[in-house]
Design a protein around this motif. Structure first.
Motif, PDB file in Angstrom:
ATOM      1  N   PRO A  33      35.399  89.275 -21.265  1.00 30.84           N
ATOM      2  CA  PRO A  33      36.656  89.075 -20.530  1.00 30.84           C
ATOM      3  C   PRO A  33      37.263  87.705 -20.818  1.00 30.84           C
ATOM      4  O   PRO A  33      37.539  86.907 -19.926  1.00 30.84           O
ATOM      5  CB  PRO A  33      36.213  89.208 -19.069  1.00 30.84           C
ATOM      6  N   VAL A  34      37.472  87.439 -22.087  1.00 30.75           N
ATOM      7  CA  VAL A  34      38.004  86.160 -22.565  1.00 30.75           C
ATOM      8  C   VAL A  34      39.089  86.453 -23.587  1.00 30.75           C
ATOM      9  O   VAL A  34      38.936  87.357 -24.419  1.00 30.75           O
ATOM     10  CB  VAL A  34      36.897  85.300 -23.208  1.00 30.75           C
ATOM     11  N   GLY A  35      40.180  85.699 -23.518  1.00 28.91           N
ATOM     12  CA  GLY A  35      41.251  85.860 -24.485  1.00 28.91           C
ATOM     13  C   GLY A  35      41.996  84.564 -24.675  1.00 28.91           C
ATOM     14  O   GLY A  35      41.530  83.492 -24.268  1.00 28.91           O
ATOM     15  N   VAL A  36      43.178  84.647 -25.275  1.00 25.31           N
ATOM     16  CA  VAL A  36      43.939  83.427 -25.555  1.00 25.31           C
ATOM     17  C   VAL A  36      44.452  82.767 -24.281  1.00 25.31           C
ATOM     18  O   VAL A  36      44.840  81.594 -24.296  1.00 25.31           O
ATOM     19  CB  VAL A  36      45.101  83.717 -26.518  1.00 25.31           C
ATOM     20  N   ARG A  37      44.455  83.499 -23.167  1.00 23.04           N
ATOM     21  CA  ARG A  37      44.816  82.883 -21.890  1.00 23.04           C
ATOM     22  C   ARG A  37      43.880  81.715 -21.595  1.00 23.04           C
ATOM     23  O   ARG A  37      44.314  80.670 -21.080  1.00 23.04           O
ATOM     24  CB  ARG A  37      44.733  83.928 -20.776  1.00 23.04           C
ATOM     25  N   ASN A  38      42.605  81.883 -21.920  1.00 22.54           N
ATOM     26  CA  ASN A  38      41.640  80.811 -21.690  1.00 22.54           C
ATOM     27  C   ASN A  38      41.942  79.594 -22.552  1.00 22.54           C
ATOM     28  O   ASN A  38      41.821  78.448 -22.108  1.00 22.54           O
ATOM     29  CB  ASN A  38      40.223  81.319 -21.980  1.00 22.54           C
ATOM     30  N   THR A  39      42.356  79.846 -23.796  1.00 16.91           N
ATOM     31  CA  THR A  39      42.724  78.740 -24.684  1.00 16.91           C
ATOM     32  C   THR A  39      43.928  77.987 -24.133  1.00 16.91           C
ATOM     33  O   THR A  39      43.963  76.748 -24.129  1.00 16.91           O
ATOM     34  CB  THR A  39      43.043  79.270 -26.094  1.00 16.91           C
ATOM     35  N   ALA A  40      44.926  78.735 -23.649  1.00 19.47           N
ATOM     36  CA  ALA A  40      46.130  78.110 -23.107  1.00 19.47           C
ATOM     37  C   ALA A  40      45.808  77.265 -21.879  1.00 19.47           C
ATOM     38  O   ALA A  40      46.366  76.175 -21.687  1.00 19.47           O
ATOM     39  CB  ALA A  40      47.161  79.180 -22.762  1.00 19.47           C
ATOM     40  N   ILE A  41      44.908  77.758 -21.030  1.00 18.77           N
ATOM     41  CA  ILE A  41      44.552  77.032 -19.808  1.00 18.77           C
ATOM     42  C   ILE A  41      43.694  75.810 -20.117  1.00 18.77           C
ATOM     43  O   ILE A  41      43.930  74.714 -19.598  1.00 18.77           O
ATOM     44  CB  ILE A  41      43.811  77.969 -18.833  1.00 18.77           C
ATOM     45  N   ASP A  42      42.684  75.991 -20.988  1.00 13.19           N
ATOM     46  CA  ASP A  42      41.719  74.917 -21.256  1.00 13.19           C
ATOM     47  C   ASP A  42      42.222  73.891 -22.265  1.00 13.19           C
ATOM     48  O   ASP A  42      41.704  72.776 -22.330  1.00 13.19           O
ATOM     49  CB  ASP A  42      40.404  75.506 -21.772  1.00 13.19           C
ATOM     50  N   GLY A  43      43.207  74.269 -23.073  1.00 15.77           N
ATOM     51  CA  GLY A  43      43.690  73.357 -24.099  1.00 15.77           C
ATOM     52  C   GLY A  43      42.825  73.335 -25.346  1.00 15.77           C
ATOM     53  O   GLY A  43      43.017  72.504 -26.231  1.00 15.77           O
ATOM     54  N   ASN A  44      41.855  74.243 -25.431  1.00 15.85           N
ATOM     55  CA  ASN A  44      41.027  74.366 -26.625  1.00 15.85           C
ATOM     56  C   ASN A  44      40.534  75.809 -26.734  1.00 15.85           C
ATOM     57  O   ASN A  44      40.611  76.588 -25.780  1.00 15.85           O
ATOM     58  CB  ASN A  44      39.847  73.389 -26.607  1.00 15.85           C
ATOM     59  N   SER A  45      40.004  76.159 -27.922  1.00 15.60           N
ATOM     60  CA  SER A  45      39.634  77.554 -28.186  1.00 15.60           C
ATOM     61  C   SER A  45      38.137  77.820 -28.051  1.00 15.60           C
ATOM     62  O   SER A  45      37.650  78.851 -28.526  1.00 15.60           O
ATOM     63  CB  SER A  45      40.097  77.937 -29.600  1.00 15.60           C
ATOM     64  N   GLU A  46      37.409  76.925 -27.387  1.00 16.62           N
ATOM     65  CA  GLU A  46      35.955  77.053 -27.346  1.00 16.62           C
ATOM     66  C   GLU A  46      35.493  78.356 -26.707  1.00 16.62           C
ATOM     67  O   GLU A  46      34.567  79.007 -27.190  1.00 16.62           O
ATOM     68  CB  GLU A  46      35.342  75.847 -26.620  1.00 16.62           C
ATOM     69  N   LYS A  47      36.093  78.759 -25.605  1.00 18.41           N
ATOM     70  CA  LYS A  47      35.671  79.992 -24.938  1.00 18.41           C
ATOM     71  C   LYS A  47      35.962  81.213 -25.807  1.00 18.41           C
ATOM     72  O   LYS A  47      35.155  82.149 -25.868  1.00 18.41           O
ATOM     73  CB  LYS A  47      36.363  80.120 -23.580  1.00 18.41           C
ATOM     74  N   LEU A  48      37.097  81.210 -26.482  1.00 19.04           N
ATOM     75  CA  LEU A  48      37.436  82.326 -27.360  1.00 19.04           C
ATOM     76  C   LEU A  48      36.501  82.379 -28.550  1.00 19.04           C
ATOM     77  O   LEU A  48      36.024  83.453 -28.943  1.00 19.04           O
ATOM     78  CB  LEU A  48      38.890  82.209 -27.823  1.00 19.04           C
ATOM     79  N   ARG A  49      36.202  81.223 -29.125  1.00 19.88           N
ATOM     80  CA  ARG A  49      35.277  81.168 -30.261  1.00 19.88           C
ATOM     81  C   ARG A  49      33.908  81.698 -29.845  1.00 19.88           C
ATOM     82  O   ARG A  49      33.273  82.476 -30.570  1.00 19.88           O
ATOM     83  CB  ARG A  49      35.166  79.740 -30.800  1.00 19.88           C
ATOM     84  N   ALA A  50      33.470  81.280 -28.661  1.00 21.45           N
ATOM     85  CA  ALA A  50      32.164  81.719 -28.172  1.00 21.45           C
ATOM     86  C   ALA A  50      32.156  83.220 -27.911  1.00 21.45           C
ATOM     87  O   ALA A  50      31.161  83.905 -28.186  1.00 21.45           O
ATOM     88  CB  ALA A  50      31.798  80.955 -26.899  1.00 21.45           C
ATOM     89  N   SER A  81      47.500  83.884 -33.079  1.00 29.74           N
ATOM     90  CA  SER A  81      48.583  83.069 -32.514  1.00 29.74           C
ATOM     91  C   SER A  81      48.187  81.594 -32.501  1.00 29.74           C
ATOM     92  O   SER A  81      47.071  81.223 -32.874  1.00 29.74           O
ATOM     93  CB  SER A  81      48.898  83.529 -31.094  1.00 29.74           C
ATOM     94  N   ASN A  82      49.098  80.751 -32.029  1.00 29.37           N
ATOM     95  CA  ASN A  82      48.823  79.324 -31.979  1.00 29.37           C
ATOM     96  C   ASN A  82      47.749  78.968 -30.954  1.00 29.37           C
ATOM     97  O   ASN A  82      47.211  77.858 -30.967  1.00 29.37           O
ATOM     98  CB  ASN A  82      50.105  78.549 -31.663  1.00 29.37           C
ATOM     99  N   VAL A  83      47.424  79.907 -30.069  1.00 30.42           N
ATOM    100  CA  VAL A  83      46.335  79.678 -29.110  1.00 30.42           C
ATOM    101  C   VAL A  83      45.138  80.584 -29.429  1.00 30.42           C
ATOM    102  O   VAL A  83      44.279  80.812 -28.578  1.00 30.42           O
ATOM    103  CB  VAL A  83      46.805  79.891 -27.649  1.00 30.42           C
ATOM    104  N   GLY A  84      45.102  81.114 -30.670  1.00 24.17           N
ATOM    105  CA  GLY A  84      43.994  81.949 -31.107  1.00 24.17           C
ATOM    106  C   GLY A  84      42.999  81.149 -31.916  1.00 24.17           C
ATOM    107  O   GLY A  84      42.789  79.955 -31.676  1.00 24.17           O
ATOM    108  N   LEU A  85      42.400  81.792 -32.904  1.00 26.01           N
ATOM    109  CA  LEU A  85      41.431  81.112 -33.759  1.00 26.01           C
ATOM    110  C   LEU A  85      42.019  80.680 -35.096  1.00 26.01           C
ATOM    111  O   LEU A  85      41.546  79.723 -35.701  1.00 26.01           O
ATOM    112  CB  LEU A  85      40.223  82.026 -34.021  1.00 26.01           C
ATOM    113  N   TYR A  86      43.028  81.404 -35.576  1.00 29.48           N
ATOM    114  CA  TYR A  86      43.694  81.007 -36.808  1.00 29.48           C
ATOM    115  C   TYR A  86      45.126  81.518 -36.756  1.00 29.48           C
ATOM    116  O   TYR A  86      45.357  82.724 -36.697  1.00 29.48           O
ATOM    117  CB  TYR A  86      42.979  81.571 -38.046  1.00 29.48           C
TER     118      TYR A  86
END
Length: 335
Positions: A33-50, A81-86
């Motif tokens: 249950p993780v997506g780019v919303r987490n990247t937008a909120i956290d300011g980094n892509s660590e949760k999405l990468r994980a 997207s810009n809040v994705g991985l690439y």
């Protein structure tokens, strides 16, 4: 040696990863249950990468495979997207499998996947500058283009098409006589329905619940649609409270009424959008799960504006996004 394929579909709130054999039969799936919303909120892509890393590892270990046995890994959705991985630029419509394959890119992210990932781009309506004169014609998608490819292929004899992909953000996708995506239109109907059902005075009238496949009531849905068409969404929603107070003390029926009122927004978008105006004569194909698929199809039929509205039930096999990614991979010569 058998070779395997992994597909990754990462959206705003969820990441889904699937493992297929060399014949593209689904072996196993994993999700987080993780997506780019987490990247937008956290300011980094660590949760999405994980999330992607853990899903890939879960599938490989579960099937006793190594990265060396993967023929390719394919990714679509907001992951590009810009809040994705690439980040990949959108491909401009008209776009089909050839354009998507030309815009795809292979990238090795060693902390995510042991083999390079082929990222598939999204699609936008046009490339010219957007201003206050043409902004309503602009739209874009990431992920739905992959879902559209197998739908286009299975309905090639019925072109042109208007594909409806329901969700928190519903996409309406025009497909031209050449089988390429011509434009798309997005609505936030799913989010509106969620807010109205949970966070307004209407929540009590609908019992804080959504319509289910078992509780679907076509007559109440169409009553809601026609009310919203006549008096607007805000008044129609309050009319649902009036119904519950004075005539119909049944939360499931009121929930159907509110569903129809909210879906009238989608009908209005299709009838009013300059981007898809040419699509009214196309065969409309509505996908997704019940009852939303059935409700949207009933609402569009009830407008009388569309020549043919059909429902496409999900298959039990590979998801549409994975099938579309496979088509891109085949065009690239990866499969």
């Amino acid at each position: 040696m058998s070779r395997y394929v992994i597909t990754i579909d990462a959206g705003t709130t969820n990441t889904r990863v699937h493992l297929f054999d060399q014949d593209f039969a689904l072996i196993a799936s994993a999700s987080r249950p993780v997506g780019v919303r987490n990247t937008a909120i956290d300011g980094n892509s660590e949760k999405l990468r994980a999330a992607v890393r853990d899903c890939v590892r879960e599938l490989l270990e579960g099937a006793a495979l190594t990265g060396a046995q993967l023929q390719c890994v394919l990714a679509s959705g907001m992951i590009t997207s810009n809040v994705g991985l690439y980040e990949l630029p959108h491909v401009a419509a008209p776009a089909g499998v050839d354009e998507l394959a030309a815009g795809a890119k292979s990238v090795l992210l060693e902390d995510v996947c042991p083999t390079p990932i082929w990222f598939i781009p999204g699609v936008k309506n046009f490339t010219t500058p957007v201003d206050t004169g043409n902004f309503e014609r602009m739209d874009m998608m990431r992920g739905e283009e992959a879902e559209c490819l197998p739908l286009i292929e299975s309905h090639r004899g019925e072109l042109p098409l208007l594909l409806v992909l329901p969700g928190s953000h519903t996409k309406f996708v025009g497909v031209g006589a050449d089988g390429r995506i011509s434009a798309c239109v997005t609505s936030i109907t799913g989010e509106l329905l969620d807010v109205i059902t949970k966070n307004t005075i209407i929540a009590d009238a609908v019992g804080h619940g959504f319509v289910t496949a078992q509780s679907y009531d076509r007559d109440m849905v169409l009553l809601g649609r026609r009310t919203a068409e006549r008096v607007g969404l805000g008044r129609a929603c309050f009319a649902g409270r009036i119904l519950s107070q004075f005539t119909q003390n049944d939360a499931e029926k009121i929930a159907n009424f509110i569903l129809g009122a909210v879906l009238q927004n989608d009908a209005a978008a299709l009838l009013g959008s300059s981007a898809l105006r040419a699509g009214r004569d196309a065969t409309v194909v509505v996908t997704g799960k019940e009852p939303l698929r059935q409700a949207i199809a009933d609402v569009l039929r009830d407008t009388g504006a569309f020549a043919q509205v059909r429902e496409e039930r999900p298959s039990d096999g590979a998801p549409l996004a994975a099938l579309g990614a496979r088509m891109v991979a085949q065009r690239l010569g990866l499969l």
